[in-house]
Write a protein that holds these residues in place. Structure first.
Motif, mmCIF file in Angstrom:
data_model
loop_
_atom_site.group_PDB
_atom_site.id
_atom_site.type_symbol
_atom_site.label_atom_id
_atom_site.label_comp_id
_atom_site.label_asym_id
_atom_site.label_seq_id
_atom_site.Cartn_x
_atom_site.Cartn_y
_atom_site.Cartn_z
ATOM 1 N N ILE A 283 62.251 23.223 52.811
ATOM 2 C CA ILE A 283 60.875 23.092 53.279
ATOM 3 C C ILE A 283 60.130 22.294 52.215
ATOM 4 N N GLY A 284 59.020 21.627 52.627
ATOM 5 C CA GLY A 284 58.197 20.876 51.660
ATOM 6 C C GLY A 284 59.028 19.845 50.938
ATOM 7 N N GLU A 285 58.823 19.776 49.620
ATOM 8 C CA GLU A 285 59.552 18.779 48.830
ATOM 9 C C GLU A 285 60.942 19.276 48.474
ATOM 10 N N ASN A 286 61.780 19.427 49.528
ATOM 11 C CA ASN A 286 63.174 19.784 49.302
ATOM 12 C C ASN A 286 63.357 21.148 48.648
ATOM 13 N N ALA B 24 49.497 26.840 52.085
ATOM 14 C CA ALA B 24 50.468 26.975 50.981
ATOM 15 C C ALA B 24 51.211 25.655 50.797
ATOM 16 N N LYS B 25 51.427 25.304 49.535
ATOM 17 C CA LYS B 25 52.174 24.075 49.233
ATOM 18 C C LYS B 25 53.519 24.485 48.643
ATOM 19 N N PHE B 26 54.528 23.748 49.032
ATOM 20 C CA PHE B 26 55.876 24.069 48.559
ATOM 21 C C PHE B 26 56.311 22.966 47.595
ATOM 22 N N LEU B 27 55.796 23.046 46.379
ATOM 23 C CA LEU B 27 56.022 21.982 45.406
ATOM 24 C C LEU B 27 56.823 22.505 44.221
ATOM 25 N N PRO B 28 57.748 21.671 43.719
ATOM 26 C CA PRO B 28 58.532 22.126 42.572
ATOM 27 C C PRO B 28 57.621 22.462 41.394
#
Ligand code: TA6
Length: 299
Positions: free
Chosen positions: A22-25, A65-69
């Motif tokens: 999801i999001g950025e991998n 919600a953000k799915f960021l590393p």
């Protein structure tokens, strides 16, 4: 970087547990059974949502919600460890520790006889963790998902000196309307009020919400219940190995400043966090371990 094919081959469970991104991998474990649906991000081993079948979501995830590393996901069950809140002396390290923003490994997955799914994650000591936390204290998180949600966080001290930690399972719960919610179980407990310069106060009755609430209740091991009059349900929060309970709702202005809480998101959530903080730091002797366990269910 997690390899999704490998995760599915090693840990997938036919029609019950799979892995995707999801999001950025960002790798996610996706659970779907006759008892519940849930997702867990491998970053932070963070439960992102949990919904028992036929119920409204119990664990809240922000619409924005953000799915960021390397960034904490707004909602779910962030693991705050090895310190809760700001670090006591360092300003260059993240609030609530690093465990919630780094990738964890999957150790095992299992379909239990009672129909629950159990997943175990680990965070090993590495040069990256030691730059932030110069101790050899590997972590394990056991998560069991069914009509109840159970988490157990185990800290082992492999160092030759005692280590002192603070921690919390910073759980976001979904509610119908925060203005009609009461948290039962903290009457007469002492707390440090973060919105009043950490002034020490005593709770009278249930915790209710008419503005920002950010409190660390100390020396309390009691079960808490979120009484939700709008959705007409009670969420039970049982805990072991925890002497602090944190209750938080940012209310309007803080929520707006955060940028990832969603429009009117503050109305639909509250955090009731089981952990050990401030007066309740945990000392772990060399070779010993400390366990923090929570069980959530609805009635
Ligand atoms: O647990 C409450 C708290 O420590 C609050 O003070 C508030 O800042 C919240 O956690 C969220 O922190 P975060 O770093 O996730 O934005």
């Amino acid at each position: 970087m997690h390899d999704i094919n490998e995760l599915n081959t090693r840990f997938g469970l036919a029609e019950k547990l799979s892995f995707s991104t999801i999001g950025e991998n960002m790798a996610m474990a996706v659970v779907s059974t006759e008892q519940c649906s849930a997702r867990i991000a491998l970053q932070g081993a963070q439960v992102v949502d949990w919904t028992p079948v036929g119920a409204k979501p119990v664990i809240w995830l922000s619409r924005d919600a953000k799915f960021l590393p390397g960034k904490s996901i707004r909602g779910g069950v962030p693991v705050c460890w090895p310190w809760f809140g700001a670090h006591e002396s360092r300003k260059d390290v993240p609030a609530h520790g690093h465990a919630r923003t780094v990738p964890w490994d999957v150790l095992s997955s299992k379909s239990l006889e009672d129909g629950r799914i159990k997943l175990t994650f680990c965070l090993q000591t590495s040069p990256a963790t030691q730059a932030l936390w110069p101790h050899d204290t590997p972590l394990e998180l056991h998560i069991s998902l069914g009509t109840t949600l159970e988490l157990e966080l185990i800290t082992r001290n492999n160092d030759s000196e005692p280590v002192i930690i603070s921690e919390a399972l910073h759980t976001y719960f979904a509610v119908g309307d925060i203005r009609q919610v009461g948290v039962i179980g903290l009457d007469s407990s002492s707390y440090l009020d973060k919105v009043d310069e950490f002034t020490r106060k005593t709770q009278r009755g249930n915790v209710t919400f008419t503005g920002e609430v950010d409190r660390v209740y100390v020396n309390t091991e009691s079960e808490c219940i979120i009484n939700d009059s709008v959705w007409q349900r009670r969420i039970h929060i049982k805990k072991e190995g925890s002497r602090s309970t944190v209750v938080w709702n940012p209310w309007i202005d803080k929520a707006a400043a955060m940028g990832d809480l969603g429009e009117a998101g503050y109305m639909a959530m509250l955090c009731v966090e089981s952990g050990n903080a401030l007066d309740n730091l945990v000392t772990i002797e060399p070779g010993e371990e400390h366990r923090l366990r929570v069980i959530y269910n609805i009635e």
